[in-house]
Design a protein around this motif. Structure first.
Motif, PDB file in Angstrom:
ATOM      1  N   VAL A 152      28.645 -54.917 -20.154  1.00  0.00           N
ATOM      2  CA  VAL A 152      28.084 -55.709 -21.136  1.00  0.00           C
ATOM      3  C   VAL A 152      28.130 -57.251 -20.833  1.00  0.00           C
ATOM      4  CG1 VAL A 152      27.859 -56.169 -23.647  1.00  0.00           C
ATOM      5  CG2 VAL A 152      28.318 -53.989 -22.917  1.00  0.00           C
ATOM      6  N   HIS A 153      27.138 -57.925 -20.591  1.00  0.00           N
ATOM      7  CA  HIS A 153      27.105 -59.391 -20.126  1.00  0.00           C
ATOM      8  C   HIS A 153      27.481 -60.289 -21.251  1.00  0.00           C
ATOM      9  CE1 HIS A 153      23.182 -60.104 -22.085  1.00  0.00           C
ATOM     10  NE2 HIS A 153      22.936 -58.709 -21.692  1.00  0.00           N
ATOM     11  N   GLY A 154      27.630 -61.514 -21.238  1.00  0.00           N
ATOM     12  CA  GLY A 154      27.839 -62.340 -22.071  1.00  0.00           C
ATOM     13  C   GLY A 154      26.235 -63.171 -22.320  1.00  0.00           C
ATOM     14  N   PHE A 155      26.384 -64.175 -23.428  1.00  0.00           N
ATOM     15  CA  PHE A 155      25.534 -65.061 -23.565  1.00  0.00           C
ATOM     16  C   PHE A 155      25.014 -65.986 -22.361  1.00  0.00           C
ATOM     17  CE2 PHE A 155      26.826 -65.215 -28.275  1.00  0.00           C
ATOM     18  CZ  PHE A 155      26.521 -63.600 -28.310  1.00  0.00           C
ATOM     19  N   GLY A 156      23.716 -65.828 -22.149  1.00  0.00           N
ATOM     20  CA  GLY A 156      23.149 -66.632 -21.062  1.00  0.00           C
ATOM     21  C   GLY A 156      23.238 -65.771 -19.594  1.00  0.00           C
ATOM     22  N   GLY A 157      23.835 -64.455 -19.762  1.00  0.00           N
ATOM     23  CA  GLY A 157      23.899 -63.625 -18.629  1.00  0.00           C
ATOM     24  C   GLY A 157      22.923 -62.636 -18.789  1.00  0.00           C
ATOM     25  N   SER A 158      23.061 -61.655 -17.827  1.00  0.00           N
ATOM     26  CA  SER A 158      22.221 -60.423 -17.904  1.00  0.00           C
ATOM     27  C   SER A 158      22.693 -59.300 -17.094  1.00  0.00           C
ATOM     28  CB  SER A 158      20.572 -60.660 -17.506  1.00  0.00           C
ATOM     29  OG  SER A 158      20.739 -61.036 -16.147  1.00  0.00           O
ATOM     30  N   SER A 159      21.897 -58.187 -17.007  1.00  0.00           N
ATOM     31  CA  SER A 159      22.485 -57.147 -16.291  1.00  0.00           C
ATOM     32  C   SER A 159      22.359 -57.220 -14.702  1.00  0.00           C
ATOM     33  CB  SER A 159      21.852 -55.818 -16.775  1.00  0.00           C
ATOM     34  OG  SER A 159      20.288 -55.821 -16.484  1.00  0.00           O
ATOM     35  N   TYR A 160      21.626 -58.123 -14.432  1.00  0.00           N
ATOM     36  CA  TYR A 160      21.490 -58.772 -13.170  1.00  0.00           C
ATOM     37  C   TYR A 160      22.623 -59.094 -12.345  1.00  0.00           C
ATOM     38  CZ  TYR A 160      19.891 -61.399  -8.971  1.00  0.00           C
ATOM     39  OH  TYR A 160      19.676 -61.843  -7.810  1.00  0.00           O
ATOM     40  N   SER A 161      23.633 -59.793 -13.344  1.00  0.00           N
ATOM     41  CA  SER A 161      24.763 -60.258 -12.802  1.00  0.00           C
ATOM     42  C   SER A 161      25.847 -59.071 -12.073  1.00  0.00           C
ATOM     43  CB  SER A 161      25.695 -61.247 -13.637  1.00  0.00           C
ATOM     44  OG  SER A 161      25.975 -60.173 -14.852  1.00  0.00           O
ATOM     45  N   PRO A 179      22.901 -52.679 -19.544  1.00  0.00           N
ATOM     46  CA  PRO A 179      21.911 -53.137 -20.507  1.00  0.00           C
ATOM     47  C   PRO A 179      22.020 -54.535 -20.595  1.00  0.00           C
ATOM     48  CG  PRO A 179      23.644 -52.568 -22.056  1.00  0.00           C
ATOM     49  CD  PRO A 179      24.248 -52.322 -20.531  1.00  0.00           C
ATOM     50  N   ASP A 180      20.555 -54.943 -20.727  1.00  0.00           N
ATOM     51  CA  ASP A 180      20.311 -56.367 -21.089  1.00  0.00           C
ATOM     52  C   ASP A 180      20.216 -56.486 -22.807  1.00  0.00           C
ATOM     53  OD1 ASP A 180      20.022 -57.412 -18.789  1.00  0.00           O
ATOM     54  OD2 ASP A 180      17.918 -57.466 -18.669  1.00  0.00           O
ATOM     55  N   LEU A 181      21.382 -56.838 -23.294  1.00  0.00           N
ATOM     56  CA  LEU A 181      21.352 -57.128 -24.904  1.00  0.00           C
ATOM     57  C   LEU A 181      19.852 -57.830 -25.380  1.00  0.00           C
ATOM     58  CD1 LEU A 181      24.961 -58.466 -25.452  1.00  0.00           C
ATOM     59  CD2 LEU A 181      23.907 -56.174 -25.697  1.00  0.00           C
ATOM     60  N   PRO A 182      19.543 -57.265 -26.560  1.00  0.00           N
ATOM     61  CA  PRO A 182      18.280 -58.197 -27.278  1.00  0.00           C
ATOM     62  C   PRO A 182      18.397 -59.658 -27.427  1.00  0.00           C
ATOM     63  CG  PRO A 182      19.068 -56.370 -28.685  1.00  0.00           C
ATOM     64  CD  PRO A 182      20.131 -56.437 -27.421  1.00  0.00           C
ATOM     65  N   GLY A 183      17.217 -60.121 -26.609  1.00  0.00           N
ATOM     66  CA  GLY A 183      17.166 -61.566 -26.425  1.00  0.00           C
ATOM     67  C   GLY A 183      17.668 -62.022 -25.224  1.00  0.00           C
ATOM     68  N   PRO A 270      31.867 -39.948 -24.027  1.00  0.00           N
ATOM     69  CA  PRO A 270      32.895 -41.378 -24.066  1.00  0.00           C
ATOM     70  C   PRO A 270      32.521 -42.024 -22.888  1.00  0.00           C
ATOM     71  CG  PRO A 270      33.995 -39.383 -24.542  1.00  0.00           C
ATOM     72  CD  PRO A 270      32.680 -38.825 -23.882  1.00  0.00           C
ATOM     73  N   VAL A 271      32.554 -43.462 -23.001  1.00  0.00           N
ATOM     74  CA  VAL A 271      32.565 -44.373 -21.847  1.00  0.00           C
ATOM     75  C   VAL A 271      33.666 -45.241 -21.916  1.00  0.00           C
ATOM     76  CG1 VAL A 271      29.927 -44.390 -22.433  1.00  0.00           C
ATOM     77  CG2 VAL A 271      31.260 -46.084 -23.482  1.00  0.00           C
ATOM     78  N   HIS A 272      33.672 -45.800 -20.531  1.00  0.00           N
ATOM     79  CA  HIS A 272      34.471 -47.144 -20.439  1.00  0.00           C
ATOM     80  C   HIS A 272      33.888 -48.376 -20.448  1.00  0.00           C
ATOM     81  CE1 HIS A 272      37.481 -44.291 -18.617  1.00  0.00           C
ATOM     82  NE2 HIS A 272      36.415 -43.566 -18.129  1.00  0.00           N
ATOM     83  N   LEU A 273      34.215 -49.046 -21.498  1.00  0.00           N
ATOM     84  CA  LEU A 273      33.497 -50.166 -21.782  1.00  0.00           C
ATOM     85  C   LEU A 273      33.971 -51.435 -21.144  1.00  0.00           C
ATOM     86  CD1 LEU A 273      31.335 -50.673 -23.772  1.00  0.00           C
ATOM     87  CD2 LEU A 273      32.809 -51.380 -25.563  1.00  0.00           C
ATOM     88  N   VAL A 274      33.367 -52.349 -20.453  1.00  0.00           N
ATOM     89  CA  VAL A 274      33.504 -53.450 -19.750  1.00  0.00           C
ATOM     90  C   VAL A 274      32.733 -54.529 -20.276  1.00  0.00           C
ATOM     91  CG1 VAL A 274      33.391 -54.761 -17.596  1.00  0.00           C
ATOM     92  CG2 VAL A 274      33.978 -52.294 -17.473  1.00  0.00           C
ATOM     93  N   LEU A 275      33.667 -55.644 -20.927  1.00  0.00           N
ATOM     94  CA  LEU A 275      32.921 -56.694 -21.645  1.00  0.00           C
ATOM     95  C   LEU A 275      33.498 -57.909 -20.990  1.00  0.00           C
ATOM     96  CD1 LEU A 275      34.178 -55.280 -25.130  1.00  0.00           C
ATOM     97  CD2 LEU A 275      32.095 -54.635 -24.047  1.00  0.00           C
ATOM     98  N   HIS A 276      32.188 -58.517 -20.733  1.00  0.00           N
ATOM     99  CA  HIS A 276      32.393 -60.006 -19.949  1.00  0.00           C
ATOM    100  C   HIS A 276      31.931 -61.169 -20.766  1.00  0.00           C
ATOM    101  CE1 HIS A 276      30.277 -62.877 -17.124  1.00  0.00           C
ATOM    102  NE2 HIS A 276      31.621 -63.038 -16.815  1.00  0.00           N
ATOM    103  N   ASP A 277      32.866 -62.135 -20.743  1.00  0.00           N
ATOM    104  CA  ASP A 277      32.372 -63.427 -21.354  1.00  0.00           C
ATOM    105  C   ASP A 277      32.246 -63.176 -23.103  1.00  0.00           C
ATOM    106  OD1 ASP A 277      31.784 -66.356 -20.468  1.00  0.00           O
ATOM    107  OD2 ASP A 277      29.933 -66.078 -21.865  1.00  0.00           O
ATOM    108  N   THR A 278      31.184 -63.802 -23.524  1.00  0.00           N
ATOM    109  CA  THR A 278      30.849 -63.679 -24.970  1.00  0.00           C
ATOM    110  C   THR A 278      30.422 -62.461 -25.562  1.00  0.00           C
ATOM    111  OG1 THR A 278      28.897 -65.225 -24.639  1.00  0.00           O
ATOM    112  CG2 THR A 278      30.726 -66.282 -25.354  1.00  0.00           C
ATOM    113  N   ARG A 306      33.901 -69.370 -26.139  1.00  0.00           N
ATOM    114  CA  ARG A 306      33.881 -70.441 -25.012  1.00  0.00           C
ATOM    115  C   ARG A 306      32.761 -69.392 -23.944  1.00  0.00           C
ATOM    116  NH1 ARG A 306      39.171 -72.851 -22.799  1.00  0.00           N
ATOM    117  NH2 ARG A 306      37.765 -74.032 -21.516  1.00  0.00           N
ATOM    118  N   PRO A 307      31.547 -69.674 -24.347  1.00  0.00           N
ATOM    119  CA  PRO A 307      30.558 -69.405 -23.292  1.00  0.00           C
ATOM    120  C   PRO A 307      30.548 -69.930 -21.973  1.00  0.00           C
ATOM    121  CG  PRO A 307      29.325 -70.439 -25.055  1.00  0.00           C
ATOM    122  CD  PRO A 307      30.821 -70.248 -25.456  1.00  0.00           C
ATOM    123  N   SER A 308      30.408 -69.294 -20.979  1.00  0.00           N
ATOM    124  CA  SER A 308      30.430 -69.978 -19.671  1.00  0.00           C
ATOM    125  C   SER A 308      29.239 -70.829 -19.383  1.00  0.00           C
ATOM    126  CB  SER A 308      30.474 -68.884 -18.641  1.00  0.00           C
ATOM    127  OG  SER A 308      29.444 -68.036 -18.672  1.00  0.00           O
TER     128      SER A 308
END
Length: 509
Positions: A152-161, A179-183, A270-278, A306-308
């Protein structure tokens, strides 16, 4: 002849020669007097002018010579200024204004286009009373009996990273889904919403305007001819409900709900959740609501406040368009704020996703609804999360302030394992091998995931459809037997409901 002494002087007539001499003398005297007077007047005027050219100190001053304004020069200057301003406005507008979808796709960087071609769209509903939107999801790796990681990416990011991390995890036999979060990214940035309803006279005028806009001015003219009244004078009968696409308005809870729908649609848990940034807040909210579907949580430089990416740039009209269009500004922005090792092609791809239609507006709207005071400690100590293994991956060479932030989060999560990495705020761009190794090692220390597949009963209307299709097939087979006994070998099987709904052999493949 004797003189007359009576007191009367006799005037002797002048001779012609004498008279001519007197006239000449009189004219010369007049001319000399006139010339002297003229010289005196000129001298006086010169003296006055000289005196007027002296300032109060007695020094000579420069007298300005008045000239007639050149009208042609004024209009040429005016037209030139207007032309330059218009040209600048057109160039600036074309620079910051996104093109249509076809133009955007053709201008997409090759690496980003490859990433897009490997993903798919999934419909989700971010709200109970909202219309469906589409989320972009990239899925790599084995499907059967494999550990599944959701990135899961943060604000300003995307799955591309996460493109490189996903490929490396897949090569290790781990399924990676990003996934790319909505927006964000390639997901929808607008949703179909009901327009504001107007009541009273304003509502009536607005409804008639929309009707004229839909049916045209000739319809309004026909109304005037047939009824003798303008359309706005017609009786008000009903309220027009209209819908339009508006910028996504959702917070962390809606983003978490959409993430859960993706996991449910693809049967990932079940999944292993990886959370990045915001992206931490959205994933954390979903994990707290679905603890049985979470095997572990990995935080990669994750913080809710603190979004990057400096999102304030996207809030300034025009500035975001300039920054995300110019290559050197894109590269400088991501190197300073996100990743020191990012290359120009990756920076161009991230900038492209930020400048697509409504991207900046959607990010700003979602950021304004974010909860930057999310309580790490309360979330970690919640009963639903107490038994979930947690690992923290944090940059130790980005800055002292950022390293201090990581230690503060580690103190709030005392049972979490803290591991530092050599990358920046976006380590998946800097050191993807290091991040992949840390995730894979963490998963290997946990017991293997056991997935239980439960067969849920079919809905009643679906079961009825199958029963009717089976009955029709049996009836057709019975007719076929009768035709065969009668000597007619023509095969005329009924298609039934199976083929009609795409569930038979003639359906979709």
């Amino acid at each position: 002849m004797e003189d007359n002494y009576s007191g009367i002087t006799e005037i002797q007539p002048l001779s012609p020669q004498k008279k001519q001499e007197d006239d000449t003398n009189t004219r010369q005297e007049f001319e000399s007097a006139s010339g002297e007077g003229l010289r005196n007047r000129k001298h006086a005027a010169t003296s006055d002018e000289s005196d007027s050219n002296l300032n109060v100190n007695g020094n000579p001053t420069i007298k300005k010579v008045e000239s007639t304004p050149n009208v042609f020069f004024f209009w040429a200057f005016f037209v030139g200024i207007i032309s330059i301003v218009t040209l600048a406005f057109v160039i600036f507008s074309s620079l910051i204004r996104p093109g249509d979808e076809k133009t955007e796709f053709l201008s997409m960087p090759p690496d980003l286009r490859s990433h897009y071609s490997k993903g798919k769209m999934i419909k989700v509903q971010i709200g109970y009373e909202r219309n469906y939107i589409q989320m972009f999801v990239r899925d790599e790796g084995p499907r059967d009996h494999a550990e599944t990681v959701v990135l899961v990416h943060g604000f300003g990011g995307s799955s591309y990273s996460f493109r490189n991390v996903m490929s490396m995890l897949a090569s290790r036999g781990i399924r990676a889904v990003a996934p790319d979060l909505p927006g964000f990214g390639f997901s929808d940035k607008t949703s179909l919403q009901n327009d504001r309803e107007w009541s009273g006279f304003i509502g009536r005028v607005r409804d008639v305007y929309l009707e004229i806009k839909e049916k045209g001015l000739f319809w309004a003219f026909d109304q005037l001819i047939e009824t003798g009244e303008m359309p706005y004078q017609l009786p008000y009968k009903k309220t027009r409900v209209t819908q339009s696409y508006q910028v996504m308005q959702c917070g962390a809870e809606e983003l978490g709900r959409s993430l859960g729908q993706v996991i449910e649609s693809l049967a990932l848990g079940p999944v292993h959740l990886v959370l990045h940034d915001t992206g931490f807040e959205s994933g954390a909210i979903w994990a707290a609501s679905n603890p049985l579907l979470v095997r572990s949580v990995t935080l990669i430089d994750a913080t809710p406040h603190r979004p990057s990416v400096p999102l304030w740039i996207l809030k300034v009209p025009g500035l975001s368009g300039v920054v995300t269009h110019l290559s050197f500004l894109q590269l400088g922005l991501f190197k300073i704020c996100c990743s020191r090792a990012i290359d120009s092609s990756a920076a161009e791809a991230h900038g492209f996703l930020l400048r697509t239609k409504n991207a900046a507006k959607a990010i700003v709207e979602i950021t304004n609804r974010a909860n930057f005071s999310f309580d790490f400690e309360a979330w970690a100590n919640a009963d639903q999360i107490k038994e979930v293994p947690i690992k923290i991956l944090w940059a130790n060479e980005w800055s002292k302030d950022w390293l201090r932030e990581g230690h503060l989060i580690s103190e709030r999560l005392p049972r979490a394992e803290f591991v530092s990495h050599s990358g920046g705020r976006w380590p998946q761009e800097d050191v993807p091998e290091e991040i992949t190794e840390a995730i894979a090692k963490f998963i290997s220390t946990l017991p293997p995931t056991v997935r239980t597949i439960t067969e849920e009963p079919l809905p009643e209307h679906i079961q009825r459809m199958f029963d009717e299709a089976s009955h029709d097939d049996h009836h057709s087979h019975h007719n076929h037997q009768h035709d065969h006994h009668d000597g007619d070998h023509g095969h005329s099987h009924g298609s039934g409901y199976m083929d009609g709904y795409g569930l038979g052999h003639g359906g979709w493949h």
